[in-house]
Motif scaffolding. Structure first.
Motif, short mmCIF file in Angstrom:
data_model
loop_
_atom_site.label_atom_id
_atom_site.label_comp_id
_atom_site.label_asym_id
_atom_site.label_seq_id
_atom_site.Cartn_x
_atom_site.Cartn_y
_atom_site.Cartn_z
N LYS A 1 -77.93 73.53 -60.60
CA LYS A 1 -77.52 73.11 -61.94
C LYS A 1 -76.10 72.57 -61.87
O LYS A 1 -75.26 73.11 -61.15
N VAL A 2 -75.87 71.51 -62.65
CA VAL A 2 -74.54 70.92 -62.73
C VAL A 2 -74.10 70.87 -64.18
O VAL A 2 -74.93 70.88 -65.11
N ASP A 3 -72.81 70.82 -64.38
CA ASP A 3 -72.27 70.68 -65.73
C ASP A 3 -72.64 69.31 -66.28
O ASP A 3 -72.48 68.28 -65.60
N ARG A 4 -73.14 69.29 -67.50
CA ARG A 4 -73.64 68.04 -68.09
C ARG A 4 -72.53 67.01 -68.27
O ARG A 4 -72.77 65.80 -68.17
N ALA A 5 -71.32 67.45 -68.52
CA ALA A 5 -70.22 66.52 -68.78
C ALA A 5 -69.53 66.09 -67.49
O ALA A 5 -69.32 64.89 -67.26
N SER A 6 -69.18 67.04 -66.65
CA SER A 6 -68.38 66.73 -65.47
C SER A 6 -69.19 66.53 -64.20
O SER A 6 -68.69 65.94 -63.24
N GLY A 7 -70.40 67.03 -64.17
CA GLY A 7 -71.20 66.94 -62.96
C GLY A 7 -70.87 67.98 -61.92
O GLY A 7 -71.41 67.97 -60.81
N ALA A 8 -69.97 68.92 -62.25
CA ALA A 8 -69.58 69.97 -61.30
C ALA A 8 -70.73 70.96 -61.10
O ALA A 8 -71.49 71.26 -62.02
#
Length: 331
Positions: free
Chosen positions: A290-297
């Protein structure tokens, strides 16, 4: 002498903990599409356990989310006989029952200082301790031997040659349809499943099941609802959309890639009126994170280390139409 006896006792406890950890670890892997749950519908067999297979040697988890209600009968289909249940045959419960007996009879006792015969306090001799260790070792050996035999694929593994003609399946691990259908007949007789008509599948059907595994995982990863509508039943679209909505609410995206089928075989295939159903067991690996939806982290999982899962996927088709995913169950 007392020091030696104490060392033996500690060894027995450590061995018990190790065995418990080994079998617990086998249940940790979960597929992300559907969050590793059991949901959907299998027609009249929604609340009946599919037969066990070489790929999924333990009973599947019962379906937890379904729009089918218990006792619901498809129009034009004869209802099951009163008293018919989804209980598995005794031999199918051997693995679970054996482990339960193993843990209950001795290993948990060893953890708390009392073995099969009450520990050193019960017999007060080296003989009693040696008997405990011998029995624990023998039971662990039997358990490991049993599961090694069950895990060995009876059919061709991934990477085997393509099946020849309609008598072979192209789904890796499925081998001949004759072998798969043999297991189906036994499972239906012992499981008390509804008296529906059996269906013989072709190699093209198994090609469709394997492709669906890849396509559904990709559509879920891409959050492509339109693709999910083409690949799954409306009920499954609803459940998978709920999971995607929860991810969006949490601000994450679940990425799935590099899906590989490792082993698979047929559990059962049957017809209900104009609809045909097939349940197949599939063991597969995939990259799941899973990645952060905004940053892609990166938030969870690994972008390089694959995880494995074993699931039973049920497909439904109506009047010769395409196979649609109608249920997922965890093995």
């Amino acid at each position: 002498m007392l020091t030696m006896l104490s060392s033996f006792a500690r060894f027995a406890r450590i061995a018990a903990i190790a065995v418990v950890a080994v079998f617990a670890a086998a249940d940790m892997a979960e597929a992300r599409a559907g969050r590793g749950g059991s949901f959907g519908s299998r027609g009249m067999r929604t609340f009946s356990a599919p037969p066990v297979t070489n790929t999924a040697p333990r009973p599947a988890q019962p379906i937890e989310r379904s729009m089918t209600q218990p006792g619901q009968v498809t129009p034009g289909i004869t209802a099951p006989r009163p008293g018919a249940t989804a209980q598995a045959a005794p031999q199918r419960r051997f693995g679970t029952g054996f482990l339960a007996g193993l843990l209950g009879a001795g290993l948990l006792g060893a953890l708390f200082g009392a073995g099969f015969f009450g520990g050193l306090g019960g017999l007060g001799s080296i003989f009693g301790l040696l008997m405990q260790l011998a029995l624990i070792g023998g039971l662990v050996w039997l358990a490991m031997s049993f599961f090694r035999r069950r895990e060995q694929p009876a059919f061709a593994g991934a990477g085997a040659g393509q099946a020849q003609g309609a008598a072979r399946s192209s789904l890796p691990g499925l081998g001949s349809l004759g072998g798969g259908l043999g297991g189906l007949a036994g499972g239906m007789a012992a499981g008390g499943a509804p008296a529906t008509e059996e269906v013989v599948l072709s190699a093209a059907d198994f090609d469709a099941f394997e492709q669906a595994l890849y396509d559904v995982q990709k559509a879920f990863s891409d959050e492509d609802i339109a693709a999910l509508r083409r690949l799954t039943t409306p009920e499954m679209v609803s459940f998978l959309s709920e999971d995607l909505a929860e991810n969006a609410k949490a601000g994450v995206v679940n990425r799935l890639s590099d899906t590989k089928l490792l082993q698979g075989d047929l559990a059962e295939a049957w017809r209900e009126g104009d609809d045909e159903y097939a349940t197949v067991a599939m063991r597969f690996s995939l990259i799941d994170y899973k990645v952060d939806r905004a940053s892609g982290a990166l938030v969870e999982g690994s972008t390089s280390e694959p995880v494995e899962a074993t699931e039973l996927w049920t497909f439904r088709r109506s009047r010769g139409g395409p196979w649609l995913l109608s249920a997922i169950q965890q093995a």
